[in-house]
Design an enzyme around this catalytic site. Structure first.
Site, PDB file in Angstrom:
ATOM      1  N   CYS A 116       0.818  -1.228   0.000  1.00 13.95           N
ATOM      2  CA  CYS A 116       0.000   0.000   0.000  1.00 13.95           C
ATOM      3  C   CYS A 116       0.847   1.272   0.000  1.00 13.95           C
ATOM      4  O   CYS A 116       0.319   2.367  -0.176  1.00 13.95           O
ATOM      5  CB  CYS A 116      -0.928   0.012   1.207  1.00 13.95           C
ATOM      6  SG  CYS A 116      -2.153  -1.283   1.136  1.00 13.95           S
ATOM      7  N   HIS A 256      -3.166   7.498   2.908  1.00 14.93           N
ATOM      8  CA  HIS A 256      -3.604   6.202   2.387  1.00 14.93           C
ATOM      9  C   HIS A 256      -4.992   5.897   2.942  1.00 14.93           C
ATOM     10  O   HIS A 256      -5.277   6.146   4.115  1.00 14.93           O
ATOM     11  CB  HIS A 256      -2.594   5.138   2.810  1.00 14.93           C
ATOM     12  CG  HIS A 256      -3.001   3.748   2.438  1.00 14.93           C
ATOM     13  ND1 HIS A 256      -3.476   3.421   1.179  1.00 14.93           N
ATOM     14  CD2 HIS A 256      -3.030   2.597   3.161  1.00 14.93           C
ATOM     15  CE1 HIS A 256      -3.760   2.133   1.154  1.00 14.93           C
ATOM     16  NE2 HIS A 256      -3.512   1.613   2.334  1.00 14.93           N
ATOM     17  N   ASN A 286     -10.041   0.468   0.034  1.00 10.83           N
ATOM     18  CA  ASN A 286      -8.576   0.477  -0.020  1.00 10.83           C
ATOM     19  C   ASN A 286      -8.128  -0.155  -1.341  1.00 10.83           C
ATOM     20  O   ASN A 286      -8.168  -1.371  -1.491  1.00 10.83           O
ATOM     21  CB  ASN A 286      -8.036  -0.302   1.177  1.00 10.83           C
ATOM     22  CG  ASN A 286      -6.512  -0.365   1.207  1.00 10.83           C
ATOM     23  OD1 ASN A 286      -5.842   0.051   0.260  1.00 10.83           O
ATOM     24  ND2 ASN A 286      -5.972  -0.902   2.285  1.00 10.83           N
TER      25      ASN A 286
HETATM   26  O1  UT7 Z   1      -3.624  -0.967   3.757  1.00 12.82           O
HETATM   27  C1  UT7 Z   1      -2.659  -1.778   4.391  1.00 12.82           C
HETATM   28  C2  UT7 Z   1      -2.681  -1.603   5.838  1.00 12.82           C
HETATM   29  N1  UT7 Z   1      -3.905  -2.146   6.415  1.00 12.82           N
HETATM   30  C3  UT7 Z   1      -4.526  -1.446   7.323  1.00 12.82           C
HETATM   31  O2  UT7 Z   1      -4.165  -0.337   7.642  1.00 12.82           O
HETATM   32  C4  UT7 Z   1      -5.697  -2.124   8.033  1.00 12.82           C
HETATM   33  C5  UT7 Z   1      -5.559  -1.977   9.516  1.00 12.82           C
HETATM   34  N2  UT7 Z   1      -6.588  -2.678  10.292  1.00 12.82           N
HETATM   35  C6  UT7 Z   1      -7.887  -2.306  10.266  1.00 12.82           C
HETATM   36  O3  UT7 Z   1      -8.281  -1.431   9.533  1.00 12.82           O
HETATM   37  C7  UT7 Z   1      -8.837  -2.974  11.243  1.00 12.82           C
HETATM   38  O4  UT7 Z   1      -8.090  -3.711  12.177  1.00 12.82           O
HETATM   39  C8  UT7 Z   1      -9.874  -3.904  10.572  1.00 12.82           C
HETATM   40  C9  UT7 Z   1     -10.858  -3.070   9.780  1.00 12.82           C
HETATM   41  C10 UT7 Z   1      -9.177  -4.898   9.659  1.00 12.82           C
HETATM   42  C11 UT7 Z   1     -10.664  -4.654  11.629  1.00 12.82           C
HETATM   43  O5  UT7 Z   1     -11.274  -3.744  12.551  1.00 12.82           O
HETATM   44  P1  UT7 Z   1     -11.060  -3.920  14.118  1.00 12.82           P
HETATM   45  O6  UT7 Z   1     -11.874  -2.890  14.761  1.00 12.82           O
HETATM   46  O7  UT7 Z   1      -9.587  -3.923  14.393  1.00 12.82           O
HETATM   47  O8  UT7 Z   1     -11.732  -5.319  14.382  1.00 12.82           O
HETATM   48  P2  UT7 Z   1     -11.104  -6.620  15.065  1.00 12.82           P
HETATM   49  O9  UT7 Z   1     -10.286  -7.366  14.078  1.00 12.82           O
HETATM   50  O10 UT7 Z   1     -10.464  -6.225  16.366  1.00 12.82           O
HETATM   51  O11 UT7 Z   1     -12.409  -7.416  15.361  1.00 12.82           O
HETATM   52  C12 UT7 Z   1     -13.371  -6.943  16.334  1.00 12.82           C
HETATM   53  C13 UT7 Z   1     -14.597  -7.827  16.280  1.00 12.82           C
HETATM   54  C14 UT7 Z   1     -14.254  -9.305  16.246  1.00 12.82           C
HETATM   55  O12 UT7 Z   1     -15.236  -9.983  16.978  1.00 12.82           O
HETATM   56  P3  UT7 Z   1     -14.946 -10.475  18.486  1.00 12.82           P
HETATM   57  O13 UT7 Z   1     -13.767 -11.403  18.371  1.00 12.82           O
HETATM   58  O14 UT7 Z   1     -14.646  -9.227  19.262  1.00 12.82           O
HETATM   59  O15 UT7 Z   1     -16.223 -11.144  18.862  1.00 12.82           O
HETATM   60  C15 UT7 Z   1     -14.385  -9.696  14.799  1.00 12.82           C
HETATM   61  O16 UT7 Z   1     -14.727 -11.043  14.626  1.00 12.82           O
HETATM   62  O17 UT7 Z   1     -15.299  -7.571  15.051  1.00 12.82           O
HETATM   63  C16 UT7 Z   1     -15.511  -8.801  14.357  1.00 12.82           C
HETATM   64  N3  UT7 Z   1     -15.502  -8.521  12.944  1.00 12.82           N
HETATM   65  C17 UT7 Z   1     -16.619  -8.199  12.271  1.00 12.82           C
HETATM   66  N4  UT7 Z   1     -17.887  -8.048  12.650  1.00 12.82           N
HETATM   67  C18 UT7 Z   1     -18.788  -7.700  11.731  1.00 12.82           C
HETATM   68  C19 UT7 Z   1     -14.449  -8.508  12.080  1.00 12.82           C
HETATM   69  N5  UT7 Z   1     -14.868  -8.198  10.861  1.00 12.82           N
HETATM   70  C20 UT7 Z   1     -16.207  -7.987  10.943  1.00 12.82           C
HETATM   71  C21 UT7 Z   1     -17.192  -7.628  10.005  1.00 12.82           C
HETATM   72  N6  UT7 Z   1     -18.458  -7.503  10.441  1.00 12.82           N
HETATM   73  N7  UT7 Z   1     -16.908  -7.393   8.721  1.00 12.82           N
END
Ligand code: UT7
Length: 334
Positions: A116, A256, A286
């Site tokens: 990215c 980004h 993205n």
């Molecule tokens: O471009 C290259 C660099 N990449 C980035 O900069 C991405 C960086 N990371 C992020 O943007 C975020 O970490 C994500 C968008 C990928 C994920 O968001 P998050 O707030 O960090 O969620 P998480 O992975 O901590 O998950 C929180 C909860 C989990 O459930 P539990 O374990 O707390 O019950 C996930 O299973 O949200 C759940 N979850 C979802 N729920 C509904 C994960 N994806 C989804 C979804 N819909 N699509």
């Protein structure tokens, strides 16, 4: 010898027609529009869904528009650099396909891989070719068909990504415009947190890798999120500070487009109000190496000669950086 700067003299862009909405994604995986909007900030993304078309198709469209907007003669282009993680083929490069499609007879061309952050690396690489005094017209393209490496059964990654391409023309100037300062970093310790498991030389394709979704993005989101916020914020603040840029004389932050919460955190750290921050994540998601030039493509009509901008990105590797640009022309080129 007079100092040569590399100035951006035009932008071209392309996004595919197909709009993949959150509503459609929530029929593919267990998610909602509300979760995607609050945790990521993407409403819809574009998908190149016509069979047989890859990143070079979008790159070509963006570069063609760029050449037309800058009235460029194909014979005058010296170099093409394409930042991409999703090339049409392992080889040859997208850039060499572009040379053919654009009819560039006097150029050399290659792809650059920095996930990215690829477009930032391409900006600095091309600027140095210009600064050398030997190259006069360079096309840099950020192009990614992220849908080709996205697992549409994984709700943690599939809402994030979209497809697109955009391109800049870089040319020399002895005035104080263009790419004026750069800080780029790489830390290979990021490998476990963001990568594609198979398809490279370590783990070539097999029935096993296909059956197990190993040809798509693997991301440990929370870890990547933390590194993205701190590294983009720190490096942007450092580049701003050493160039005397404050919230008052900084006109634009061009971040980004990975997550709206990351964009907000970087803007807060720099003390810049939201109207000075370019955002189009809600409509494209993205698109990896394409996000930065797609922002400029969308905001071109608002830009003024002399505007101070900080471009910043973070990606797989890890790779990150910030670039100070003084914009070189008024408004939108037709
Ligand atoms: O471009 C290259 C660099 N990449 C980035 O900069 C991405 C960086 N990371 C992020 O943007 C975020 O970490 C994500 C968008 C990928 C994920 O968001 P998050 O707030 O960090 O969620 P998480 O992975 O901590 O998950 C929180 C909860 C989990 O459930 P539990 O374990 O707390 O019950 C996930 O299973 O949200 C759940 N979850 C979802 N729920 C509904 C994960 N994806 C989804 C979804 N819909 N699509």
């Amino acid at each position: 010898m007079e100092k040569i700067n590399a100035v951006i003299t035009g932008v071209g862009g392309y996004v595919p027609d197909y709009v993949l909405t959150n509503e459609e994604i929530s029929r593919m995986v267990d998610t909602t529009d509300e979760w995607i909007m609050t945790r990521i900030g993407v409403k819809e993304r574009r998908i190149l869904n016509e069979e047989g078309l890859g990143s070079s198709y979008m790159a070509r469209k963006a570069a063609k528009q760029l050449m037309q907007k800058t009235n460029s003669n194909p014979d005058d282009v010296d170099l093409v650099i394409v930042a991409t993680t999703t090339p049409d083929y392992v080889f040859p490069s997208v850039a060499s396909i572009l040379c053919d499609k654009l009819g560039l007879k006097n150029a050399f061309a290659y792809d650059l891989s920095a996930a990215c952050c690829g477009f930032l690396y391409a900006m600095e690489t091309a600027a140095n070719f210009i600064r050398s005094g030997r190259y006069k017209k360079i096309i840099i393209v950020g192009a990614d068909k992220m849908s080709s490496i996205t697992n549409y059964t994984d709700r943690a990654t599939c809402p994030i990504f979209g497809d697109g391409a955009a391109a800049f023309m870089l040319e020399p100037t002895t005035e104080e415009f263009g790419i004026l300062d750069t800080a780029l970093r790489t830390d290979g310790k990021g490998l476990p947190f963001l990568h594609m498991k198979a398809g490279g030389s370590v783990c070539p394709p097999s029935y096993f890798t296909v059956d197990n979704h190993m040809h798509t993005v693997y991301q440990e989101g929370r870890t990547v999120f933390k590194y993205a916020v701190s590294n983009m914020s720190d490096i942007s603040a450092a580049v701003a500070e050493r160039n005397g840029l404050t919230k008052d004389n900084l006109d634009w932050v061009v971040p980004h487009q990975a997550n709206m919460r990351i964009i907000d955190a970087v803007a807060n750290r720099m003390g810049v109000p939201s109207e000075k921050v370019m955002v189009n994540i809600q409509k494209y998601g993205n698109s990896s190496a394409a996000t930065l030039p797609l922002c400029i493509w969308d905001y071109e009509d608002k830009l003024k000669k002399g505007d101070n901008m900080i471009f910043t990105a973070f990606g797989g590797g890890f790779t990150w950086g910030a670039i100070y640009v003084k914009w070189g022309y008024d408004g939108k080129k037709q």
